[in-house]
Write a protein that holds these residues in place. Structure first.
Motif, PDB file in Angstrom:
ATOM      1  N   LYS A 119       0.873  -1.144  -0.151  1.00  0.00           N
ATOM      2  CA  LYS A 119      -0.020   0.065  -0.112  1.00  0.00           C
ATOM      3  C   LYS A 119       1.034   1.320  -0.069  1.00  0.00           C
ATOM      4  O   LYS A 119       2.124   1.067   0.196  1.00  0.00           O
ATOM      5  N   ASP A 131      -2.596  -3.409  -2.604  1.00  0.00           N
ATOM      6  CA  ASP A 131      -3.793  -2.590  -2.200  1.00  0.00           C
ATOM      7  C   ASP A 131      -3.775  -1.347  -2.509  1.00  0.00           C
ATOM      8  O   ASP A 131      -3.680  -0.165  -1.912  1.00  0.00           O
ATOM      9  N   GLU A 189      -8.412  -5.055  -9.838  1.00  0.00           N
ATOM     10  CA  GLU A 189      -9.611  -4.766  -8.765  1.00  0.00           C
ATOM     11  C   GLU A 189     -10.353  -6.355  -8.370  1.00  0.00           C
ATOM     12  O   GLU A 189     -11.223  -6.384  -7.962  1.00  0.00           O
ATOM     13  N   GLN A 230      -5.152  -2.990  -7.950  1.00  0.00           N
ATOM     14  CA  GLN A 230      -6.069  -3.747  -6.785  1.00  0.00           C
ATOM     15  C   GLN A 230      -6.119  -5.181  -7.171  1.00  0.00           C
ATOM     16  O   GLN A 230      -6.807  -5.899  -6.746  1.00  0.00           O
TER      17      GLN A 230
END
Length: 479
Positions: free
Chosen positions: A341, A405, A428, A455
């Motif tokens: 992230k 993420d 995603e 994602q």
């Protein structure tokens, strides 16, 4: 210089038949260059830029003496994609396998080549290499399964290019004034460290093109109008030949492709590299994301502009089959997650994180700690809380579940190994859930650098057969 590099690559194809020692003596120093028309200081070698191609045959000893004459920065060289099995101290990342080379000091890199393929070498200090210290590293293979299937071999490098130097760009990037972590957008794209690059070709011949993306940030789509490519190698791994119109190269990826020229010499054809603008938070007005070269059949004929494309429709490298048919590593000994992230710390700057930890370079290089702490070397805490140390046993089959993420595409590189890519999700898809409904490939594609989708997730497997060195890191020069 671009033609000189092409000629050098072509002239060093013939294997010697006997192992040799390849000596390179590099003075790393500032020179001035203007590959896109804008003059700026760049890091050259021996007073020249582009820097030399390192070339060797399988079995050769390579000795590179590096003399840091920059005057204002430290440096180090990493030989990207070489496993350095048994010579981990020659790998090059400062703070991990060595201390950086101070200005005025020297270091000798000395290692034996035991793998063929297309690689590159670059500085591995503080995001330094986009200032010019990067070049191809080509390992010829007398036993190549594709020997005799092409007439000539050429090297094509792709890269993005910035007009500001890296220390300034990194300072602005990791700043409270850039809380979203928007990466600096390059001013231009380069092919063989120039623009409008021309490759003279002969009709009815087959060329092996070794394509290297030496970018700081930008992936590139690559195609040759009017010609098919047959992929035969990725990141040093031979593959079954696979036909492609367009390939996608993240920063640090390499492809070898076979291209057969036409018998008609009446026209010339664009070679196009196009930066992936999905990576840019904001596309600056006037940016030209493309760099164009040409296959030149006829020097008297015009060099046409490339045609506009509705979409890129790039080849899916997940479908590649390794030539050696190494089967899926199906008995996993050690599995762990790396959740990626981007987030802000107390200084207001945006950083990359693995498992909620952002990397902080230790004061003592990691390899030195491995070699000097005795039994304590098996305790991850000895390497520091912000190094994300994971201890592996020799010859374990290791599985990395990499969850992205973040809404951006990201390339990842593993030092010391290639890996099997056993799962790569769509965009995603979220975190990998380990569901048994996912059908794993029988002979997975292998390489050392791979892109995870926004994602999305990846599952990578490799055998831990290179003791004392297994560094996984987020391939982002400004991280």
């Amino acid at each position: 210089m671009a033609f000189a590099r092409l000629a050098l690559a072509a002239s060093l194809l013939a294997p010697t038949g006997l192992a040799a020692t390849r000596n390179y003596d590099f003075n790393v120093e500032w020179v001035t260059a203007s590959p896109d028309g804008f003059a700026r200081p760049v890091m050259g070698i021996n007073g020249q830029w582009p820097i030399p191609t390192i070339t060797a045959d399988v079995g050769d000893i390579v000795i590179v003496d590096v003399h840091n004459k920059l005057g204002n920065q430290t440096t180090a060289l990493h030989f990207h994609g070489l496993y350095q099995n048994g010579t981990a101290n020659m790998d090059g990342p400062a703070g991990v396998t060595q201390c950086a080379i101070p200005s005025g000091a020297s270091m000798r890199y000395n290692f034996t080549i035991n793998q063929p393929g297309t690689y590159w070498y670059h500085s591995h200090v503080n995001g330094q290499y986009p200032d010019g210290l990067r070049g191809p590293l080509i390992i010829n293979d007398p036993k190549s399964p594709f020997k005799g299937q092409y007439d000539e071999e050429l090297v094509i490098t792709l890269s993005d290019w910035y007009h500001d130097q890296m220390p300034m760009l990194i300072s602005k990037f990791l700043s409270v004034t850039n809380p979203t972590g928007a990466e600096p957008v390059p001013e231009s794209a380069l092919m063989n460290d120039t623009q409008n690059f021309k490759i003279p070709v002969q009709p009815g011949k087959t060329y092996m093109l070794r394509i290297v993306n030496m970018a700081a940030f930008a992936a590139q789509y690559f195609w040759i109008e009017g010609h098919k490519m047959r992929i035969i190698e990725v990141d040093g791994i031979y593959t079954d030949a696979a036909e492609a119109d367009t390939i996608y190269l993240t920063a640090a990826q390499r492809y070898s492709v076979l291209v057969t020229t036409m018998n008609d010499t009446s026209a010339n054809f664009p070679i196009v590299g196009s930066m992936d603008q999905d990576l840019f938070d904001k596309v600056p007005d006037g940016l030209n994301p493309n760099v164009t070269g040409w296959l030149v059949y006829n020097s008297q004929a015009p060099t046409p502009e490339p045609k506009l494309l509705d979409d890129f429709a790039e080849f899916d490298d997940f479908t590649l089959v390794p030539y050696d048919k190494v089967p899926l590593l199906d008995k996993v000994d050690h599995s762990f997650n790396l959740d990626v992230k981007m987030d802000n710390l107390g200084d207001g700057a945006n950083y990359a994180f693995f498992n909620d930890i952002t990397f902080v370079q230790p004061k003592v290089p990691t390899l030195y700690t491995v070699l000097t702490t005795g039994e304590t070397a098996m305790n991850p805490k000895v390497y520091g809380a912000n190094t994300q140390a994971i201890i592996l046993k020799k010859n374990e089959v290791v599985e990395i579940v990499l969850n992205n993420d973040d809404p951006g595409k990201h390339p990842f590189h593993l030092h010391g190994h290639e890996f099997q890519v056993v799962v790569r999700s769509d965009e995603e898809a979220g975190f990998y859930n380990g569901s048994g409904s996912v059908e794993l490939p029988v002979t997975p594609m292998r390489r050392d650098t791979v892109m995870v989708r926004p994602q999305g997730n990846l599952v990578l497997r490799f055998r831990a057969d290179n003791p004392d060195k297994s560094l996984t890191y987020f391939l982002k020069t400004t991280n």
